[in-house]
Design an enzyme around this catalytic site. Sequence first.
Site, short mmCIF file in Angstrom:
data_model
loop_
_atom_site.label_atom_id
_atom_site.label_comp_id
_atom_site.label_asym_id
_atom_site.label_seq_id
_atom_site.Cartn_x
_atom_site.Cartn_y
_atom_site.Cartn_z
N CYS A 71 0.80 -1.23 0.00
CA CYS A 71 0.00 0.00 0.00
C CYS A 71 0.83 1.28 0.00
O CYS A 71 0.46 2.28 -0.61
CB CYS A 71 -0.95 0.00 1.20
SG CYS A 71 -1.85 -1.55 1.40
N CYS A 79 -5.25 -0.92 -1.54
CA CYS A 79 -6.29 -1.84 -2.03
C CYS A 79 -7.21 -1.18 -3.05
O CYS A 79 -7.65 -0.04 -2.86
CB CYS A 79 -7.08 -2.39 -0.86
SG CYS A 79 -6.08 -3.38 0.26
N SER A 92 -14.30 -3.55 7.29
CA SER A 92 -13.42 -3.08 6.22
C SER A 92 -14.24 -2.39 5.15
O SER A 92 -15.43 -2.67 4.97
CB SER A 92 -12.69 -4.28 5.60
OG SER A 92 -12.09 -3.92 4.38
N CYS A 145 -2.05 3.31 3.06
CA CYS A 145 -3.00 2.41 3.72
C CYS A 145 -3.93 3.18 4.65
O CYS A 145 -3.66 4.30 5.07
CB CYS A 145 -2.24 1.33 4.48
SG CYS A 145 -3.30 -0.02 5.08
N ASP A 146 -5.00 2.53 5.02
CA ASP A 146 -6.22 3.13 5.54
C ASP A 146 -6.06 4.25 6.56
O ASP A 146 -6.67 5.31 6.45
CB ASP A 146 -7.08 2.05 6.19
CG ASP A 146 -7.61 1.05 5.19
OD1 ASP A 146 -7.17 1.08 4.03
OD2 ASP A 146 -8.46 0.23 5.55
N LYS A 147 -5.26 4.04 7.61
CA LYS A 147 -5.25 5.00 8.72
C LYS A 147 -4.29 6.15 8.48
O LYS A 147 -4.28 7.12 9.24
CB LYS A 147 -4.89 4.29 10.03
CG LYS A 147 -5.75 3.07 10.33
CD LYS A 147 -7.24 3.36 10.20
CE LYS A 147 -8.07 2.09 10.28
NZ LYS A 147 -7.90 1.18 9.15
N GLU A 195 -11.45 -4.45 12.41
CA GLU A 195 -12.33 -4.70 11.27
C GLU A 195 -12.64 -6.19 11.19
O GLU A 195 -11.84 -7.01 11.60
CB GLU A 195 -11.68 -4.22 9.97
CG GLU A 195 -11.53 -2.72 9.89
CD GLU A 195 -10.84 -2.28 8.62
OE1 GLU A 195 -10.35 -3.16 7.87
OE2 GLU A 195 -10.77 -1.07 8.37
#
Length: 579
Positions: free
Chosen positions: A60, A205, A481, A133-135, A455
């Site tokens: 990511c 992703c 997620s 990535c997400d955070k 998640e």
Amino acid sequence: MSKNPYDRASDPSKRHSAAMTDGPDRAPARAMLKAVGFTDDDLAKPIIGVATTWIETMPCNLNQRELAEAVKRGIRRAGGTPMEFGTISVSDGVAMGTEGMKASLISREIIADSIELVSKGHSFDGIICLTGCDKTSPGAAMALGRLNIPGLVLYNGTILPGTYKGKDVTVQSVFEAVGSYNAGKITAEELWDLESAACPGAGACGGQFTANTMSMALEVIGLSPAGLNGIPATDPDKIAAAERSGEIAVDLVRKNLKPRDIVTGKALENAIRAVGATAGSTNAVLHLLAIAREFDLPLEIEAFERLGESTPVIGNLIPGGSYAALDLYKAGGIALVLRELAAGGLLHLNELGVDGRTMGEIASQANEREGQDVIRPINNPIKKTGGLTVLRGSLAPEGAIVKLAGHERRHHSGPARVFDSEEAAFAAIRANGIVAGDVVVIRYEGPVGGPGMREMLAVTAALVGQGLGDEVALITDGRFSGATHGFMVAHISPEAALGGPIALVQEGDTVTINVDSHELRLEVPEGELAARRAAWRAPAPRYAGGVWAKYAALVSSASDGAITTGARLTKALKGSTDR
């Protein structure tokens, strides 16, 4: 002319760094910086921090080393001096389904804290944050709100889809294939081949999961340069985008245009509408609430219900739809979403972005690829109402989030199958112990109880892989997620660890989810609930020390963004001064 080298006039844009670099008293600091390789000319210019979240645990963020060099070239070309530093990241995809997933949401706070500390500790005049990535994206935005020095966020881009048996696949495909394998629908060799093909290189992703949802949200609230986040990670144009972002960061410093000049209540409403219109991740609720708190802007969970109900779904994007983030970029990007929202009168047009354009201008300049079907016209939506909404009721007095895209159900009532951890639920699913009609209840996975609010993609994907995605419901005080789809309710507040009603559910109780009435109900008489409440005892904390224990002691409710700088911190600090 003075021969004193300390007599040179400070650049007026060095509003903060002059205190670190200028004058004879700062000779020790300059000596240290010269050891790094900075020259007198470098230190006479505004200093721009370049925060990266590079890490070797995932694809990511993998291209950030190269992008950081490009950003620094852009900063130097525009007359600034870059200083690069690193912060952390935790891979949701790698950690999913393990104890390590508890670290994911906690990492958001550490990312924000570390960017804030390095920037204040070194008196940066501006900041640019590279995220993936997400955070990392919400963490960077939260830091910008705290610092309020000129800055921006550049997302390093989406991964390209993999190819398996002639079809595009993503990591979501692999999670769901695990369920199919456990149900005997595919062989071990097929699962192995799929996992080897799903993730072909660098980038976050590839669906409208949390990383791409938050990338879009940051463009729409104005903290990311319009159109640059959406360029895929491995596209050659990403390097030019990074250089341009460096130039923009210096321009922001010259103009002294700060994050709080850009991010407003109306900007947050624009982002909420864009998330709803593209059926984005439920995690956007948590992150936008947290960003609002760090910018001292009023935003409550009810806004997601109000705006979601009036925002059509126009994005045909994975996981609920057919297309990946790459396809959105090729179709014309996020500007198409803004254009359609504007056409429907659903966009605050005058909100400003870091590149100097308003959202209305960006929408009007959208460049649509002929024949694209990724973003529908606002008058011909996929669904007439948004991708998520808020539920309340006897099981969620402070609210819960349900994702509406990717399924047609708006009502489910069935027997509770109760699990006090994600692992226990996954074991039951793996053993084919969940049947059609069940309501899977996963509790003690909230911000405090987990801690860290894991998640549940491993669980939800396994249910879909077994063919139960349209036959069961799942409710939790944890998170989902962005890749999750099906009838799933998350962020139930108050959480079980704090005595929320979800802690009182027993095996076989009837649980009802009614989207039309915005209710999440436990069909148990109040007298029985009162008896259970009187008998309930808070479980012992799962961790006695370390970062997880510290987080559990400070974190707020999911309905408040699960932040560690809010009311519980104030209470803790007050308690320490009272002793």
